[in-house]
Each structure stands twice: as C-alpha cells, then as structure tokens.
Design an enzyme around this catalytic site. Structure first.
Site, PDB file in Angstrom:
ATOM      1  N   ILE A 201       0.863  -1.187   0.000  1.00 23.20           N
ATOM      2  CA  ILE A 201       0.000   0.000   0.000  1.00 23.20           C
ATOM      3  C   ILE A 201       0.899   1.237   0.000  1.00 23.20           C
ATOM      4  O   ILE A 201       0.817   2.074  -0.866  1.00 23.20           O
ATOM      5  CB  ILE A 201      -0.948  -0.004   1.217  1.00 23.20           C
ATOM      6  CG1 ILE A 201      -1.851  -1.247   1.159  1.00 23.20           C
ATOM      7  CG2 ILE A 201      -1.820   1.251   1.222  1.00 23.20           C
ATOM      8  CD1 ILE A 201      -2.771  -1.408   2.351  1.00 23.20           C
ATOM      9  N   SER A 203       4.420   0.720   0.793  1.00 24.30           N
ATOM     10  CA  SER A 203       5.806   0.251   0.727  1.00 24.30           C
ATOM     11  C   SER A 203       6.177  -0.056  -0.729  1.00 24.30           C
ATOM     12  O   SER A 203       5.334  -0.041  -1.598  1.00 24.30           O
ATOM     13  CB  SER A 203       5.953  -1.008   1.592  1.00 24.30           C
ATOM     14  OG  SER A 203       5.369  -2.116   0.933  1.00 24.30           O
ATOM     15  N   ASP A 262      -3.440   4.492  11.310  1.00 24.18           N
ATOM     16  CA  ASP A 262      -3.751   3.096  11.606  1.00 24.18           C
ATOM     17  C   ASP A 262      -3.736   2.919  13.127  1.00 24.18           C
ATOM     18  O   ASP A 262      -2.813   2.339  13.688  1.00 24.18           O
ATOM     19  CB  ASP A 262      -2.686   2.198  10.944  1.00 24.18           C
ATOM     20  CG  ASP A 262      -3.108   0.740  10.902  1.00 24.18           C
ATOM     21  OD1 ASP A 262      -4.291   0.442  11.178  1.00 24.18           O
ATOM     22  OD2 ASP A 262      -2.247  -0.119  10.606  1.00 24.18           O
ATOM     23  N   LYS A 294       5.906   1.341  13.002  1.00 25.24           N
ATOM     24  CA  LYS A 294       4.755   1.762  13.811  1.00 25.24           C
ATOM     25  C   LYS A 294       5.083   1.807  15.299  1.00 25.24           C
ATOM     26  O   LYS A 294       4.308   2.334  16.089  1.00 25.24           O
ATOM     27  CB  LYS A 294       3.593   0.792  13.604  1.00 25.24           C
ATOM     28  CG  LYS A 294       2.962   0.936  12.227  1.00 25.24           C
ATOM     29  CD  LYS A 294       1.918  -0.127  11.962  1.00 25.24           C
ATOM     30  CE  LYS A 294       1.556  -0.111  10.485  1.00 25.24           C
ATOM     31  NZ  LYS A 294       0.794  -1.288  10.081  1.00 25.24           N
TER      32      LYS A 294
END
Lengths: 507, 507
Positions: A201, A203, A262, A294
């Site tokens: 998406i 990367s 996210d 993340k």
C-alpha cells in the site's frame, strides 16, 4: 501531461437526475437524497441531470447502485431530499469521546461494525472514530468485541482437524521478504501455514507483489487455498482475493489510506479478525521496532506484544511476538523482483543470504517451531536454520512455486530487473551507520515499485566500512524518467545513507 | 416523492474529462488529479468524460474552477494524475496527536488556518483536527494564535474613536430573543453596539431570522453597518452578509455541520476572531448552562468563562460572562414570527414580557452597563430594567427598525403567524417541572421553522400549575402536512413537557 481546451461545463451540479454515489474518489459528507425501491433505501449525495442523455422522468443509476437497491432497468424508484443524518453509531462514538469513563459495550461495537460494513457511516464519521482511537485507550475487552464483530463480517474457514499456523508482520520495514523463508521452513516439518499477504500500500513491495515477481498466481478461492495447504502445507496467497473480513476494505480505502493513520485498536482488530476468519490457532507476530516503523521503542513494542497475546487468549489464538530491529531494511534488496531474487537465492543457498534476512526468518520460524512442540524451548531458531541449510525449505518452496503455477526450477538470475540503473556512490570513506528507510522507500516508489516489478534498490554496503566513491546502492527502474524522479528523491531532503564522521550540516 | 424510471447510467466515472471539484455535497478524500494553468494548480478528485457533450481534447470546467485557475474558455490546461497527498498541516496535526507534550507553535497554527482558508486541507483531515480538539486540552496561548490567525483571514473594521460593545450567546436554548432587548437598551444610553447575528443552523430561529420576521433588512455592507451604528448606536445585522472571518465558512459547512461537533478551541476562536474583526472592545458573553446546551454544568460554565476572559485579555477585548439557566426555553415563544412578536411586545410594555426574557436581557445588559462605567457595580441590571421600563429601549428599537428598512410603528399583532395550529393539552393536573428543549426544537423545525417564519411554538404554561386538559402550548405552521409532522415529533420519544406527579413509565 495531457493538455485540454477549456469549455464552460454544460453540466450544472445543481440540476437533477443521474445519480452516482459510488465514486471512490469522493465521499458524501452529507447525504442529500434518499433513493428508494420496495422498502430498500440508499443515501446519495450527488444527483446530476443530463438532458442529452436522459428523458425528464428517467434516472441513470450505476450498476452498483442498481444492485444495492435490487432494481432493474425500467422499474420506478423514488428520490427524496433528506436532511442532515447522523448515524446511530456516530452518536455512540460521540458519547465515548465526551463522557468521562464511558467504554463501548459489545452491542455498541456490533452496531458500529455493522454500520461500517453496510455503508451507513460516512467517511467523516469514520475518521472521528479512528482519531478518537489514537487519543483514547481502549480496554482489551473492547478490542476483543471489535475483533470478533469484524471477523463475523465475512467468511470463516473450517479446516476440520488440521491445526493452522501463521506468521504476521506489523510492517513498516522495507525489504521484509521474511515470509518467503518462514512459510517453507514451517511447512517443511509438516505443519500447515496457509499465509495470506497484502500487496504494497505504502511500501515498495508487499509479499503478494514479491510472489508475483516469482511468476506465482496469488489469487485463489478459499477452496483452492485449503486444497493447496492441505496437500503441501503452505502457500502465499493474496488476502484481497478471498472474501475475508470485508468490513476492513471500505474504512481502509475511504479513511485510513488517505489519512495514513492506523490506530492501535483498529489495527489489532484488523490483524486478528483475519486470523480468526482464517482459522489460525498459533501465530508468531513480527513487531518491527525503530525509526519509521509503527513502534517507536522497545517498551512500546513489549506493551503491544502483551496486548496481542491477551487478545489472542480471548479469541482462542496462541500468539507470541518477536520484537525485531526495524530501523534498516531487511536484507539488501528492495522492490518486487529484487526481493524475489534475494529470497530465492537465500533459500537455494543460505550461505549467500544476507545475515539480517536469515537471522530474522529463522528466529520467527523458531518461535513457531517451539510453539508447535517440534523442538524444546530455546532451540527453535537452530532447528529453523538447519531446515533452511539442509535444502528442505528450498524443496518445500519449489512445491509451493509449482502449486502456485510458477516454475519450480526458476533461477534467481531468470528474474528480470530494471534496465535503467543509477549507482549511488559513497560521498566519503567511513562506516555506514544509518540507512533512512523513509528516503529509501520514497526513492524505490518513485522508481516505479511496486507497480513496476523490476524497480527497486539493491544495497551493496549496509553495516560495512566503505571507501569514498564505492557503490553504496543501485537504483533500478524500467523507465528512464522514473529513474530520474527516484534520483531526485535522493537529494531533496534527508540523506539516504549516513556514513560515520560525515559533516551533516554547517550553518 | 418524485418517481423516476431506472436506466443504466451511461456515464462511467472511470472515463476521463469533465472536471467538477466544487460540489458542496461531496468532498475529495483523495485528490486524484491536478489541473494546472500558468503556474496555478487546483487539485480535483473527480473527472468525467461525456462524449455527447465534449470533443476528445476538450475539458469542461465549472465557473468556480475557471476562476480559481484564472483561465477562460478556449485556453489550454493540463491535467495530471497525482498520488496520495497529505497537507503540510495534517502532518503537524498528527504530530500533536502522537507526540506526548507537543503543543502547536504560532507558525504551525498560521499554517493550519492558511491551509483551511485556501482549501488545501480535505474535510477528512479537518475532521481529525476537530476530533483531536475534543480530546486534547489546548493551552490558552494556542487558542490565542488560532483566534488571531482566523481574524486575519478576513476584513477588520476600523471604528476610529468609537468604542464598540457587544453581546454574544453560546447558544443552545430555544426562544433566546434576548439580543432584541439588549441592543436597544445599550444603544439607548449612547453606547455603540453593532450586533451581528447568525441565521438558525440547528435551532428554530436565529436572531437574524427573527429580525427578518419584523420586516428588517439584515444584509449590509461593512460601510452601511458602520454608518447605522455611528448614527443610532445599534443595529442587528446578519454575519453572513459581511466578509468577516471567511476561514470559518468552509470547515463549518464541510465538517462541523455534518458531524454536529463544535470543539472548544475552535468554538472560542470562532467567536472571538469575529469580535476582533468587528473591532469589539467590551463583550458580555451569555453562557447558557444545562440540559441540551453546550455546557453541562455550572463548573464547566465557570471554567469556560475564565478561559474566555483570559483569551480576551490576550487579544485586547474585555470579556465578562453571564452563566445563564438554559434547560428551558427563554420566554414563551419559539420560531421567527412568534419570537418577533414577543420581543416587540416586551419592548413596548415590559409588564407584558415573560419574566425569563426580561430577567435574562436586563442582567446581560446590566453587565455591559457596568463594564462601560455607566453605573456602579451591582446596579447594572436595575439600570437596564429602568431603560426598558421607561420606553427608552423601545424608542431606540424603533430607530433600529427604521434604519433596517422596517416599519417603526409595527404592532405585535401585525406579525403574522401560521394559520395551521395544534393545541397540546396537559395530560393531567400538576405543576410543569420540565420542558425538553430537544423535543421542542425538533417539533418547531418539523413545523417549518426557521424557513417558514410563521412556524413555531407558543407556551401558555411554563413553570406553572396546570389542570388536566388545559392548553400547555400551541404549535403553528403555514402548512398542514408540516404541522402533522411536528405533531408526530411530540409523541415519538421523550415527553415535550413533564408535569409533577406523572407516571413516566410502567414496565
């Protein structure tokens, strides 16, 4: 850049009649009309009238809208103005934001997931939901309810007696082709690991893209997937091809992707609901940690690992996590074809494999082997390494290639990479101390990855000493213009590679 | 409900060419194309191609888009695909959400306000910004920066030597026609109070709507407004007619209205930036408190009053607040014409005025009179009451009516109200203990208010004892169908009026 001659638009959006509400690029902030047919209703925000196309009493509906209403050509529908409508779920979400101590009940979460799935919430409402999750702690019970509600939104696979193993990465590290080594290692000892992976998406390559670069089919029906997994123990399919957890798709497309957010409860529910739907019983979770991922630091990683394991206990999946180093790329190759080459090379001869790739793959596979009771605690990685070294993993991977309709005797050199190349040279001698993942990802994507499978980056030096003028990495693309755009990314902000002793700025 | 015959849409949104990005009902979650002309660029999310309307190399642009690009018919523009774009401001907003302790700098807030004003932020991004304000405390310095940045986005009025007074209500209470009494009371003592008011957004009547029901013009240029205020000391104009603080309009229309949210920092900045633009020096703030208002309890009201006064100090406006009872309507009348009647009656003869209206109006006016040094502290309300009682306020209001092109000798009975009426009777004897504002507002709006100026509700009994079968209130509408819809609102949920001793439920 295509050029067009301007004429004043003959379409006035204030006129009525062709209805389009299904345009992905737009969202309805305010439903202005309700279309109805035999008790079914669909809210729409946009109504155009084109006298050149339709008669006065006709309405043009897209096929998606016709299906939604269950109407066919020639039937009559009614169109009505509606006032501001706020979904029932949104009132609940506002309550949780404004009332101190309020947490969601199971029924409330079911209502919200149902409203997301049935398209009863606007993207604006969904973005409030997601933003609140970034700022308000969720109880593990709420995450459990969200996970289970999402799992119920799609199909669930029944494997009978077969116990399902899985590996999942939270992502954020370029070059992470670890799945291509873990799956055959696990399947080689007779365990069943039907891995589903996403396309990239944000990367330069998702595992699904890398499998395609090997010539594999990645779209399977659930029956086909079950069949392959039961026969040879493993495969790597594209998640999007299966109808599991459809609640995910809309909110990702409308809100999470455009905003690049996210939040944790949604992320946990998204990962684990898919595992429930897939019938997974043992899961090793890769939590990459460090700059650009993340998870900013080890403490956050440990907390997240603990929450995942608790969630797993509540939904009947045993989860162990490996918190891994994520500040540099895994291995030397980035981009579908380059990563496919590197993974295949590493499977064929582990001595040629980059340390970071083999180390990470065998440690994650080792955790799964220990969870499965295939070896005693503390010896899993050694066992995984032995399976890789002995060629058993490669042999299993050849079966997987064959099952996914690729050539089992494919050689790494057969995988074509971009013919347009650019070599990035060390600006001085020293030791490579840092690779900036964000710059590397931007450059690889500018070069065309993941759509251009041959585009990407190959590192000749990572944690090495270099001499001034030596090649640090090579950029690949199928397209000279895109290569130039990728080169431009390398000079416009932060340095892609930092060498010890470099003067970074002088002001 | 108009009926239409369904035909399959002949427009495929996937085709290219007519561009429309200005549709209010839709927002671009993701800009997909950039249109450019001589260095100017506009992002658009939607591109349609209509072969019946345009030739292959033509592009149809709306007039708004043509103005934005500075292009005229026949000129050439380029159209280019763009990737996901996230505004610079949104990165700052994400930082404030995710980085502990991070607060915005002045430059960062300037960037955000500029991005909102110039349409560089998507509504999705704006909704994240607003949601974070509901969950993260803002420092008063941040609110100051936001207020000043917004004030700079439009015109500021220069009053020369004239000192400007103002009254503002945070709203949420139906029937609040207090402004129509406060403005003439203040202007009657020679102070200048050029009040700007809004039309109703979610209530049955805004002050601007009520003024229109009196036959007043409410749209003035800044010069006209200044002229009237300098001559007679007061007027009540519609805010929307003046170009003050345009940064407000887009975010309200795209996000705040559809979601029904109004977080504190944005609300404070919105109120005070308009006061800065208007050149206000002394402001009395009405903070209605109680069920259905923005302020749930007295403590919250006090905290908010304190923050407003601090913000005022930072931007050069002296602010005092009156925290007022907001759980019941003010006065007996709700809806433009009914409220206009009640205000006019009260000005002509204060003995005929409802206690709640006179009490609230004189206490707020009294605070302003004390701030202006017209009387000693503690005696302002008495002075305001005297100005009202003596007829001086009415005389000033007649001058205002004349200046706003209405009949200065208008009688309350001349103001027409809806001919369709419904009387709501007391279901039992007792004492009226509660009026549910939310139910009353829904019913009045269903009856047609504020668009139908003659629609609304008139209470015959408020905090009174009633006998079974007596009329509690009358519903008015110009339209029998709407009256029926309003009646339906009264029986579908909570009771509009609760009488002491009523059995509310038996289960």
């Amino acid at each position: 850049m295509p050029e067009y001659k301007v004429v004043t638009s003959k379409i006035d959006p204030k006129d009525a009649v062709i209805v389009s509400a299904e345009n992905n690029q737009h969202i309805v902030t305010q439903a202005k009309f309700a279309l109805s047919f035999k008790g079914k209703e669909a809210k729409v925000g946009q109504v155009f009238k084109f006298k050149c196309l339709l008669e006065e009493n006709q309405i043009g509906l897209t096929q998606v809208m016709m299906n939604k209403l269950g109407v066919t050509e020639g039937e009559m529908v009614t169109l009505q103005s509606v006032g501001r409508t706020i979904s029932k779920s949104f009132s609940l979400i506002k309550q949780r934001i404004t009332q101190p101590g309020k947490i969601f009940t199971k029924n409330e979460i079911d209502q919200i997931v149902s409203d997301i799935t049935l398209d009863n919430m606007t993207p604006l409402e969904e973005s409030v939901f997601l933003t609140s999750q970034m700022l308000q702690e969720w109880s593990i019970g709420e995450v459990e309810c969200l996970t289970k509600a999402r799992a119920r939104s799609g199909e669930t696979i029944n494997w009978g007696e077969t116990v399902i193993f899985d590996k999942h990465s939270l992502g954020g590290v370029p070059g992470n082709k670890v799945t291509l080594l873990v799956v055959p290692i696990i399947a080689a000892v007779g365990l069943t690991i039907p891995k589903t992976s996403s396309r990239a998406i944000t990367s330069p390559s998702g595992t699904a893209d890398t499998m395609e670069a090997l010539g594999c089919d990645i779209e399977f029906t659930i029956d086909e997937m079950v069949d392959i997994a039961q026969n040879i123990g493993g495969l790597i399919a594209w998640t999007g091809g299966l109808n599991i957890v459809p609640a995910d798709e809309k909110i990702i497309r409308d809100v999470q992707y455009p905003l690049g957010i996210d939040p944790e409860p949604m992320m946990m529910a998204s990962v684990i609901s898919k595992k429930i739907a897939m019938g997974v019983k043992f899961l090793v979770l890769d939590i990459p940690c460090g700059y650009g991922t993340k998870v900013a630091n080890l403490d956050t990683g440990k907390r997240l690992a603990h929450r995942f394991s608790e969630l797993g206990r509540l939904v009947g999946i045993r989860i162990e996590s490996g918190i891994t180093y994520g500040s540099s790329p895994v291995g030397n190759a980035i981009g579908p074809a380059l990563e496919a080459r590197e993974a295949l090379t590493s499977l064929k001869n582990s001595l040629e494999a980059p340390h970071s790739l083999v180390g990470k793959s065998t440690s994650l596979a080792g955790i799964l082997l220990e969870m499965a009771g295939k070896t005693i605690p503390g010896t899993g990685q050694e066992m995984a390494y032995e399976i890789l070294n002995s060629g058993k993993a490669y042999k299993k991977f050849q079966q997987i290639l064959e099952a996914q309709n690729a050539d089992p005797d494919l050689k790494p050199a057969d995988i074509e990479v971009g013919s347009a190349t650019y070599e990035y040279l060390a600006p001085q001698s020293g030791y490579v101390v840092e690779i900036d993942n964000k710059v590397i990802v931007r450059a690889a994507r500018a070069a065309g990855a993941p759509m251009d499978k041959r585009a990407g980056i190959y590192f000749h030096k990572k944690k090495d000493s270099v001499k001034r003028g030596e090649i640090l990495f090579t950029l690949y693309s199928s397209n000279e213009k895109k290569l130039a755009a990728a080169e431009a990314e390398l000079v416009k902000g932060d340095l892609p590679v930092t060498i010890e002793g470099m003067l970074l700025a002088r002001e």
